[in-house]
Write an enzyme that holds these catalytic residues in place. Structure first.
Site, PDB file in Angstrom:
ATOM      1  N   ARG A  75      33.379  48.732  39.337  1.00 30.30           N
ATOM      2  CA  ARG A  75      32.266  48.937  40.280  1.00 30.30           C
ATOM      3  C   ARG A  75      32.590  50.036  41.279  1.00 30.30           C
ATOM      4  O   ARG A  75      31.750  50.894  41.560  1.00 30.30           O
ATOM      5  CB  ARG A  75      31.930  47.638  41.017  1.00 30.30           C
ATOM      6  CG  ARG A  75      31.215  46.629  40.140  1.00 30.30           C
ATOM      7  CD  ARG A  75      30.910  45.360  40.885  1.00 30.30           C
ATOM      8  NE  ARG A  75      32.167  44.764  41.358  1.00 30.30           N
ATOM      9  CZ  ARG A  75      32.261  43.770  42.213  1.00 30.30           C
ATOM     10  NH1 ARG A  75      31.174  43.233  42.721  1.00 30.30           N
ATOM     11  NH2 ARG A  75      33.429  43.285  42.567  1.00 30.30           N
ATOM     12  N   ASN A 130      28.487  43.111  39.101  1.00 24.12           N
ATOM     13  CA  ASN A 130      29.027  42.286  38.026  1.00 24.12           C
ATOM     14  C   ASN A 130      27.972  41.282  37.590  1.00 24.12           C
ATOM     15  O   ASN A 130      27.197  40.790  38.410  1.00 24.12           O
ATOM     16  CB  ASN A 130      30.267  41.521  38.493  1.00 24.12           C
ATOM     17  CG  ASN A 130      31.489  42.396  38.603  1.00 24.12           C
ATOM     18  OD1 ASN A 130      31.528  43.502  38.093  1.00 24.12           O
ATOM     19  ND2 ASN A 130      32.503  41.899  39.295  1.00 24.12           N
TER      20      ASN A 130
END
Length: 90
Positions: A18, A36
């Site tokens: 990320r 996520n």
């Protein structure tokens, strides 16, 4: 501007995916988010030009060296929400 959703599968959680996606998206200049998913994949929603989204897609297929990307699914994103920046969602 185009809106795309990318779902990235493989070893992509717990490896900085990320953060590096955020950093890459900022460099490319797209807006949207990365988060996520419960199934172990990562979702990326991005708004940008055809060229910008192609650059992001290319990066997502490789990811950071700490990740192991198996598959990236790309599709149109129909949500009418507007994005002012690119963020990491938790």
């Amino acid at each position: 501007m185009l809106k795309k959703q990318f779902i990235v599968y493989g070893l992509v959680q717990g490896v900085g995916f990320r953060y590096f996606t955020w950093k890459t998206a900022m460099q490319i200049g797209v807006k949207g988010y990365v988060r996520n998913r419960d199934d172990g994949s990562v979702e990326v929603v991005a708004v940008g030009s055809t060229t910008q989204l192609a650059q992001l897609h290319t990066w997502l297929t490789q990811g950071p060296r700490t990740a192991s990307v198996e598959q990236v699914i790309e599709q149109e994103y129909a949500d009418s929400r507007e994005f002012t920046d690119f963020s990491v969602r938790y």
